[in-house]
Design a protein around this motif. Structure first.
Motif, short mmCIF file in Angstrom:
data_model
loop_
_atom_site.label_atom_id
_atom_site.label_comp_id
_atom_site.label_asym_id
_atom_site.label_seq_id
_atom_site.Cartn_x
_atom_site.Cartn_y
_atom_site.Cartn_z
N TRP A 43 -30.23 18.79 -25.33
CA TRP A 43 -31.38 18.25 -26.08
C TRP A 43 -32.46 19.29 -26.32
N ALA A 44 -32.08 20.58 -26.22
CA ALA A 44 -33.07 21.65 -26.34
C ALA A 44 -33.20 22.21 -27.75
N GLY A 45 -32.30 21.88 -28.65
CA GLY A 45 -32.33 22.43 -30.00
C GLY A 45 -33.52 21.95 -30.80
N GLU A 46 -33.61 22.48 -32.01
CA GLU A 46 -34.72 22.14 -32.89
C GLU A 46 -34.82 20.63 -33.12
N ASP A 47 -33.66 19.97 -33.28
CA ASP A 47 -33.67 18.52 -33.51
C ASP A 47 -33.60 17.72 -32.21
N GLY A 48 -33.64 18.40 -31.07
CA GLY A 48 -33.61 17.72 -29.78
C GLY A 48 -32.28 17.05 -29.49
N GLY A 49 -31.23 17.42 -30.22
CA GLY A 49 -29.92 16.83 -29.99
C GLY A 49 -29.89 15.33 -30.20
#
Length: 173
Positions: free
Chosen positions: A138-144
């Motif tokens: 959940w760390a990506g730009e879109d929060g996964g």
């Protein structure tokens, strides 16, 4: 970990004839209700479509730090609904040992070295069902696709009507 936000406790309002006690005797305690939210495998999430019609969907998720965390694609009906109107209701499966959470769902993120690790550990309850997200899920730009439901009010009863209890959190009505 329990919620940092301590709820106010009182009786919910029901019409005459339901037998809801008028005293605080028999009210549930939050530490009797919150473990059921933490330990549940299946939850029902209800949202409102843009045209006002209700929408309910079964969800996997985890109760951590006094909130419900779940994920999913931004193209799903329930995610599109809550992007337009964040008001949701979350319920457990039982119709006799009832927990109803009313609150708001918001998109969020979780860094792997903090909340992401704790969420991955909590989501471990689904490993036998084939879902094992890692701490960086959940760390990506879109929060996964991570979303968090913050409760405003919880209604619960395990022995209706004697223990019907309303928990109201700061910001709830």
């Amino acid at each position: 970990m329990s919620t940092a936000r301590s709820p106010q406790t009182d009786r919910p309002t029901f019409p005459e004839g339901y037998g809801i006690p008028s005293t605080a005797e028999g009210l549930l305690r939050w530490d009797e209700v919150e473990p059921r939210l933490r330990e549940a495998q299946h939850y029902w999430l209800s949202s409102v479509r843009p045209d006002g019609r209700p929408h309910s969907v079964p969800r996997w998720g985890v109760w951590l730090d006094g909130r419900f965390w779940y994920d999913g694609a931004p193209t799903t009906r329930h995610t599109r609904n809550v992007e337009a109107n964040p008001a949701v209701t979350l319920t457990l499966e039982s119709g006799t040992e009832v927990v109803i959470v009313e609150g708001e769902s918001r998109a969020t993120r979780a860094e792997a070295d903090g909340l992401g690790g704790r969420l991955a550990q909590a989501f471990g309850k689904y490993a036998d069902s084939g879902y094992s997200p890692g701490p960086d899920s959940w760390a990506g730009e879109d929060g996964g696709g991570l979303r968090v439901l913050t409760p405003h009010r919880v209604l619960a009863w395990f022995a209706f009507p004697t223990d019907c209890t309303r928990f109201t959190f700061d910001g709830g009505d």
